[in-house]
Scaffold this active site. Structure first.
Site, PDB file in Angstrom:
ATOM      1  N   LYS A  18       0.825  -1.216   0.000  1.00 25.37           N
ATOM      2  CA  LYS A  18       0.000   0.000   0.000  1.00 25.37           C
ATOM      3  C   LYS A  18       0.863   1.272   0.000  1.00 25.37           C
ATOM      4  CE  LYS A  18      -3.970  -2.225   2.244  1.00 25.37           C
ATOM      5  NZ  LYS A  18      -4.997  -2.078   3.322  1.00 25.37           N
ATOM      6  N   TYR A  76     -12.421  -1.909  -3.875  1.00 24.20           N
ATOM      7  CA  TYR A  76     -12.941  -2.055  -2.506  1.00 24.20           C
ATOM      8  C   TYR A  76     -14.470  -1.971  -2.447  1.00 24.20           C
ATOM      9  CZ  TYR A  76      -8.335  -2.056  -0.297  1.00 24.20           C
ATOM     10  OH  TYR A  76      -7.070  -2.386   0.129  1.00 24.20           O
ATOM     11  N   PHE A  87     -15.500   3.720   6.843  1.00 22.43           N
ATOM     12  CA  PHE A  87     -14.177   4.193   6.427  1.00 22.43           C
ATOM     13  C   PHE A  87     -13.961   4.102   4.925  1.00 22.43           C
ATOM     14  CE2 PHE A  87     -13.854  -0.249   7.844  1.00 22.43           C
ATOM     15  CZ  PHE A  87     -13.347  -0.855   6.701  1.00 22.43           C
ATOM     16  N   ARG A 137      -2.508 -14.481   4.996  1.00 21.47           N
ATOM     17  CA  ARG A 137      -3.152 -13.716   6.088  1.00 21.47           C
ATOM     18  C   ARG A 137      -2.346 -13.881   7.376  1.00 21.47           C
ATOM     19  NH1 ARG A 137      -7.349 -10.047   4.721  1.00 21.47           N
ATOM     20  NH2 ARG A 137      -7.718 -10.076   6.962  1.00 21.47           N
ATOM     21  N   THR A 146      -5.506  -6.736  10.860  1.00 17.40           N
ATOM     22  CA  THR A 146      -5.766  -5.461  10.173  1.00 17.40           C
ATOM     23  C   THR A 146      -5.174  -4.287  10.945  1.00 17.40           C
ATOM     24  OG1 THR A 146      -7.845  -6.420   9.407  1.00 17.40           O
ATOM     25  CG2 THR A 146      -7.605  -4.030   9.193  1.00 17.40           C
ATOM     26  N   ARG A 172       2.528  -6.572   8.893  1.00 17.28           N
ATOM     27  CA  ARG A 172       1.874  -5.363   9.410  1.00 17.28           C
ATOM     28  C   ARG A 172       2.498  -4.904  10.721  1.00 17.28           C
ATOM     29  NH1 ARG A 172      -4.277  -7.012   7.554  1.00 17.28           N
ATOM     30  NH2 ARG A 172      -4.324  -5.763   5.646  1.00 17.28           N
ATOM     31  N   ASN A 201      -2.023   0.306   6.538  1.00 23.71           N
ATOM     32  CA  ASN A 201      -1.518  -0.921   7.166  1.00 23.71           C
ATOM     33  C   ASN A 201      -0.638  -1.762   6.239  1.00 23.71           C
ATOM     34  OD1 ASN A 201      -3.585  -1.834   5.587  1.00 23.71           O
ATOM     35  ND2 ASN A 201      -4.698  -2.882   7.219  1.00 23.71           N
ATOM     36  N   HIS A 221      -2.271  -5.330   1.526  1.00 22.72           N
ATOM     37  CA  HIS A 221      -3.555  -6.014   1.376  1.00 22.72           C
ATOM     38  C   HIS A 221      -3.282  -7.507   1.230  1.00 22.72           C
ATOM     39  CE1 HIS A 221      -7.559  -7.030  -0.172  1.00 22.72           C
ATOM     40  NE2 HIS A 221      -6.921  -7.774  -1.064  1.00 22.72           N
ATOM     41  N   GLU A 248      -9.710 -10.608  -7.390  1.00 26.04           N
ATOM     42  CA  GLU A 248      -8.753  -9.503  -7.242  1.00 26.04           C
ATOM     43  C   GLU A 248      -7.585  -9.657  -8.226  1.00 26.04           C
ATOM     44  OE1 GLU A 248      -9.930  -8.848  -2.540  1.00 26.04           O
ATOM     45  OE2 GLU A 248      -7.940  -9.621  -3.032  1.00 26.04           O
TER      46      GLU A 248
END
Ligand code: IDP
Ligand code: MG
Length: 139
Positions: A11, A51, A59, A87, A93, A104, A114, A117, A128
């Site tokens: 990100k 998204y 948010f 993950r 998150t 993260r 964060n 993704h 995706e």
């Protein structure tokens, strides 16, 4: 059977902090192969489409603004149990809740910014990856 593919983005906060290299190293050390990759900046419209599943969340506007605020690295990753294992590698998150050693925990600035993704299901991983990459761009 669990799938062998997941989708990730590095990100804008992590790109800005010059952490593309360290994050790709963690991805490789975690046993993932990079089978597609591009470095680009999303428009607000593209970030909103990506998204879309979050459009009712409070948010959403902040997320779209943030994800279009600077360049990102998008990639498709390959490994057995890719979605679950990735993950686990990226952590929670909210980086204050992420386990030690996770991407993260190491690199994220906040719950919004964060660092990375990671797809949350095989179905979303496929959607995706297809959103960003044509078959000609996947190896
Ligand atoms: P995930 O990325 O761990 O799957 P999601 O709940 O799918 O988390 O949320 C998508 C993204 O939206 C997060 O990665 C983060 O960038 C942002 N986000 C999630 N919760 C919040 C929040 O409470 N405030 C601001 N941004 C958030
Ligand atoms: Mg998610």
């Amino acid at each position: 059977m669990a799938g062998t593919v997941t989708f990730t983005m590095i990100k804008p906060d992590a790109v800005e902090a010059n952490n593309i290299g360290p994050i790709l190293a963690k991805i490789n050390e975690g046993g993932f192969r990079i089978v597609a990759m591009k470095y680009m900046q999303l428009t607000k419209e593209q970030a909103g489409l990506f998204y879309e599943i979050h459009k009712e969340r409070p948010f959403f506007g902040e997320l779209v603004d943030y994800m279009s605020s600077g360049p990102i690295v998008a990639a498709v990753l390959s490994k057995e149990n890719a979605v679950t294992d990735y993950r686990n590698l990226i952590g929670a998150t909210d980086p204050t809740k992420a386990a030690e050693g996770t991407i993260r925990k190491l690199f994220a600035k906040s719950i919004a910014a964060n660092a990375v993704h990671g797809s949350d299901s095989d179905e979303n991983a496929a959607n995706e990856a297809n959103f960003f990459f044509s078959r000609l761009e996947r190896f």
